[in-house]
Each structure stands twice: as structure tokens, then as C-alpha cells.
Design an enzyme around this catalytic site. Structure first.
Site, PDB file in Angstrom:
ATOM      1  N   ASP A   1      -4.068   2.494  -2.020  1.00  0.00           N
ATOM      2  CA  ASP A   1      -3.407   3.755  -2.378  1.00  0.00           C
ATOM      3  C   ASP A   1      -4.363   4.904  -2.058  1.00  0.00           C
ATOM      4  OD1 ASP A   1      -1.585   1.933  -3.353  1.00  0.00           O
ATOM      5  OD2 ASP A   1      -2.154   2.205  -5.442  1.00  0.00           O
TER       6      ASP A   1
ATOM      7  N   SER B   1       0.855  -1.189   0.000  1.00  0.00           N
ATOM      8  CA  SER B   1       0.000   0.000   0.000  1.00  0.00           C
ATOM      9  C   SER B   1       0.887   1.234   0.000  1.00  0.00           C
ATOM     10  CB  SER B   1      -0.938   0.038   1.214  1.00  0.00           C
ATOM     11  OG  SER B   1      -1.959  -0.929   1.112  1.00  0.00           O
TER      12      SER B   1
ATOM     13  N   SER C   1      -2.831  -3.303  -3.377  1.00  0.00           N
ATOM     14  CA  SER C   1      -2.193  -2.131  -2.776  1.00  0.00           C
ATOM     15  C   SER C   1      -3.248  -1.067  -2.504  1.00  0.00           C
ATOM     16  CB  SER C   1      -1.120  -1.573  -3.721  1.00  0.00           C
ATOM     17  OG  SER C   1      -0.491  -0.446  -3.164  1.00  0.00           O
TER      18      SER C   1
END
Length: 363
Positions: A274, A234, A272
């Protein structure tokens, strides 16, 4: 070392410390936990310092990929304002840090806590190096990070919430950068802080030079029996500025963050999270939203929309450099079950960049 020590050209003019703390009033504090098997920590970003907690800043958030968490954003989106410290930690410590902020505010700003508190706590996952299910992060660590917050140079790499993080399958973590923006007779600062925990090794790009596919050796995260797919992780990015902006203009800054990340090579992984936040420290005294409001009206001074492009550019440039600074500042770390995260091999990287003809004007 920082990214500017490499033989590369990075665009834009940084502030004094090339950090988010170049924005007047912004302070950063860390608690780093590496004892008893811990490889984790807490980061605190204070928009106006400890004394002015509760004074609103125009703010907005943006989720590029929602496989993550940043608490308090629904209220920020509703009123366009941020009033509390921004905290960053590991995924399973969000609740603990959230409660820790409430406790700190109740102790230091009881009148504010008597109304309601919706702390902003963001996370990235450090389970490769850290025993993420262990209670390493405690309530008091949130208060300690806030109390440690200061202006000036900001430590990078294996510190605070970034302690156990990895970036492009190298040791990553905390990174920061800033840019100065000329606006008529005024000069404003755009500062960025990133907790970098994303990217596959082969993607890594530095100042336009694709180097990751030539750095595939010593890659334990992607070559050992590790369950997470390549690129999982992340990234949390906080953008600060002293330029007078509307909440919608803060949103536009936050939406430019992925363009800076893309300069470092990532295409954005499903695994991830974000998530980004941008705030402006201008217009102090506006955007209040308590039980009692003394003013019949409040006013905002703001940059015309048609003059926003230099601020967008500053965000993209500073985000790119903040990620590179996280990589440059990080040191090799071994964590739980002997998992190892190597540091970016700077000497080898410099050789590759020089082979590519990197240097002044190369970009």
C-alpha cells in the site's frame, strides 16, 4: 455506473468529472492488454501534461505497507519534487516500464534526459488473472500510455494497469474521484487515482454499510484452490492538487490515504503493498534541481499548516469514492488457467443497501 449511482450518500463536492483530471493540467493515459492471454496494462499520470515533463511539482510519498514497489521515491523524498510521469503497471513489469519512460523522455525531451532520470513506476500484482511472468508489457507500451494521456473523464475498472486487478475478491482495477476545497476566495481541487487490488470479500463496506459478509457467494478467489491468502494484493494511490503546498504538506496528504481505504473496509493485509504519492501543481518554476540553476533563490507559496484540515478531508473522501468507482466500473473477467473474477453484483448490492435504509442522509 459509478458509486454515485448507488442509493448512498458520499460526502464532499466533486469536480466536473469527479476525477483526478479535475486538477488543471493533470492527464491520464492507458494501454490495456487483453490479447494472447494477457490481462494487464500500463497507466500514465502526467502532472502537467506532456509538454511540461521535467517541470517540478512539490511531492512526497508514503508507504503504509511496504510489500510493493514505487520507484523514484528516494529522490522525491530528498528534494521534495516530482518531475516525470507517474506510471502504474503489474509487479513484474516495473523494470520494463521504467526503461520505457527513459526511452520516451530521451526521444521527446532530450535535454532533460541528458542529465539523469529516476522515473516513478508503481505496481500491484495481477497474477490471478494475468500470466505475470510473460513479457506482455513491452517498452513501447510506456510511451503509448504517455502519448494517450488526456484530460476529461477517466475510464475505470478493467483498464490500464488495473486491467487484471481484483478488489474485495471482485473485479477491481482503476478508479478515480475528486473534491473541491474552498480556501478563502479561492477554490482548489484534490484529485485521486487508485489502482485497487486489495481486500477480503467479508470486509467490504460501502458508505458505512457493511455488506461484504452478506456477499460471500460467487467468490472464486477465496473458495477455490488458489494459493494466495484472502486479502492479498496491493493498492497504489496518487493524490493531485492545484493548491499551493510544501513537500511536507504533500506528505501529510499521502498519509491520509489509508483513512479513505479503511472506509471501504480494509484493515491492511501483510501481503498488500500500500504505497501512495501526493503532488501539487502550484508553484511552477520552483524546486528545480538540475546541473545548472539560474536563480540564487526560489520561493514557495503555500497554504498555512493550520488551514490543512479541509484538504485532509478531501483526500479521505476522494480515496473512498475512487475505490468504489473502481469496483463499479469493472466488468467480470476470466484470465489464465480459467481463473474468474466476478463483477460487483450491483442489483444485489442495491437491495442490501435499501434493506439497510441507505439513501440521502443515511450516512
Amino acid at each position: 455506473m459509478r458509486a454515485r449511482d448507488l442509493p448512498i450518500t458520499l460526502d464532499g463536492r466533486p469536480g466536473r468529472w469527479n476525477a483526478i483530471t479535475d486538477v488543471p493540467g493533470v492527464e491520464v493515459g492507458y494501454v490495456t492488454l487483453t490479447e494472447s492471454g494477457a490481462r494487464t496494462g500500463v497507466t500514465a499520470i502526467l502532472p502537467r501534461g506532456r509538454a511540461a515533463v521535467g517541470v517540478p511539482c512539490a511531492a512526497a510519498s508514503h508507504s503504509f505497507n511496504g510489500n510493493g514497489e514505487m520507484t523514484g521515491t528516494t529522490w522525491i523524498e530528498e528534494i521534495g519534487a516530482l518531475t516525470l510521469p507517474v506510471m502504474i503497471t503489474n509487479t513484474h513489469a516495473v523494470g520494463t516500464v521504467h526503461r520505457g519512460v527513459v526511452d520516451w523522455v530521451a526521444d521527446r525531451h532530450p535535454a532533460l534526459a541528458a542529465q539523469w532520470l529516476l522515473p516513478v513506476v508503481a505496481e500491484t500484482w495481477d497474477g490471478y488473472l494475468n500470466d505475470i511472468n510473460a513479457p506482455h508489457v513491452r517498452l513501447e507500451h510506456a510511451a503509448q500510455a504517455i502519448e494517450a494521456a488526456a484530460t476529461g473523464p477517466v475510464a475505470e475498472g478493467n483498464v490500464g494497469g488495473g486491467t487484471g486487478m481484483n478488489c474485495y475478491a471482485y473485479k477491481g482495477g482503476s478508479g478515480t474521484a475528486s473534491r473541491l476545497v474552498e480556501h478563502g476566495s479561492d477554490t482548489y481541487t484534490v484529485g485521486v487515482f487508485a489502482q485497487a487490488n486489495f481486500g477480503s470479500r467479508h470486509e467490504l463496506t460501502i458508505a458505512g454499510h457493511r455488506v461484504g459478509h452478506r456477499l460471500l457467494d460467487d467468490n472464486p478467489m477465496e473458495t477455490t484452490n488458489w494459493f494466495a491468502p484472502s486479502g492479498a494484493g496491493s493498492v497504489i494511490v496518487v493524490v493531485a492538487t492545484d493548491a499551493p503546498l510544501l513537500p511536507g504538506q504533500c506528505k501529510s496528504l499521502a498519509r491520509r490515504v489509508p483513512m479513505g481505504l479503511a472506509r471501504t473496509g480494509t484493515t491492511g493485509s501483510h501481503f498488500s503493498g500500500d504505497i501512495f504519492l501526493a503532488f501539487s501543481t502550484a508553484n511552477e518554476g520552483a524546486l528545480t534541481s538540475g546541473f545548472t540553476v539560474a536563480d540564487d533563490y526560489q520561493s514557495l507559496r503555500f497554504v498555512p499548516w493550520g488551514r490543512m484540515d479541509p484538504y485532509y478531508t478531501a483526500v479521505v473522501q476522494a480515496v473512498e469514492e475512487a475505490v468504489l468507482n473502481a469496483l463499479m466500473g469493472a466488468e467480470e473477467m476470466t484470465g489464465r488457467n480459467g481463473h474468474r473474477s466476478p463483477a460487483l453484483p450491483v442489483a444485489t448490492l442495491i437491495e442490501l443497501l435499501e434493506q439497510d435504509g441507505a439513501g440521502a442522509g443515511s450516512r
